[in-house]
Write a protein that holds these residues in place. Structure first.
Motif, PDB file in Angstrom:
ATOM      1  N   GLU A  25      -3.867   6.671   3.751  1.00 64.48           N
ATOM      2  CA  GLU A  25      -4.699   6.221   2.647  1.00 64.48           C
ATOM      3  C   GLU A  25      -4.132   6.699   1.321  1.00 64.48           C
ATOM      4  O   GLU A  25      -4.155   7.889   1.040  1.00 64.48           O
ATOM      5  CB  GLU A  25      -6.127   6.751   2.815  1.00 64.48           C
ATOM      6  N   ARG A  53      -5.308   5.988  -1.604  1.00 65.02           N
ATOM      7  CA  ARG A  53      -6.328   5.989  -2.645  1.00 65.02           C
ATOM      8  C   ARG A  53      -6.513   7.388  -3.220  1.00 65.02           C
ATOM      9  O   ARG A  53      -6.570   8.366  -2.518  1.00 65.02           O
ATOM     10  CB  ARG A  53      -7.654   5.502  -2.079  1.00 65.02           C
ATOM     11  N   GLU A  73       0.802  -1.217   0.000  1.00 67.37           N
ATOM     12  CA  GLU A  73       0.000   0.000   0.000  1.00 67.37           C
ATOM     13  C   GLU A  73       0.836   1.269   0.000  1.00 67.37           C
ATOM     14  O   GLU A  73       0.410   2.287  -0.524  1.00 67.37           O
ATOM     15  CB  GLU A  73      -0.927   0.021   1.217  1.00 67.37           C
TER      16      GLU A  73
END
Length: 78
Positions: free
Chosen positions: A71, A73, A11
């Motif tokens: 995060e 994203r 990630e």
């Protein structure tokens, strides 16, 4: 160790560097997996100091994990 290797490291690395990053994390886990018994061989295991050192390292790693991006994203990887 495997949580970092398989859950966090894919990630946090950009897509173009993900394979290299996972390889580096995997190499680090293997190297320290080999080093740990060597340290135990030379350490004084009659005291509780190695347990306190291991606990301190886990706490430091937890604080360092807080510095990772939460995060990824919606961000461009290249």
């Amino acid at each position: 160790m495997y949580g970092v290797l398989y859950a966090i490291s894919p990630e946090i690395f950009p897509a173009k560097d993900r394979g290299t990053g996972n390889g580096l994390v995997s190499t680090a886990t293997r190297v320290f997996g080999i080093v740990a018994p060597i340290i135990a061989l030379y350490a004084d295991l009659q005291t509780a100091v190695p347990v306190y050192i291991a606990g301190a390292l886990i706490i430091v790693a937890g604080f360092l994990a807080l510095l990772l991006p939460y995060e990824p994203r919606g961000k461009a990887s290249i």
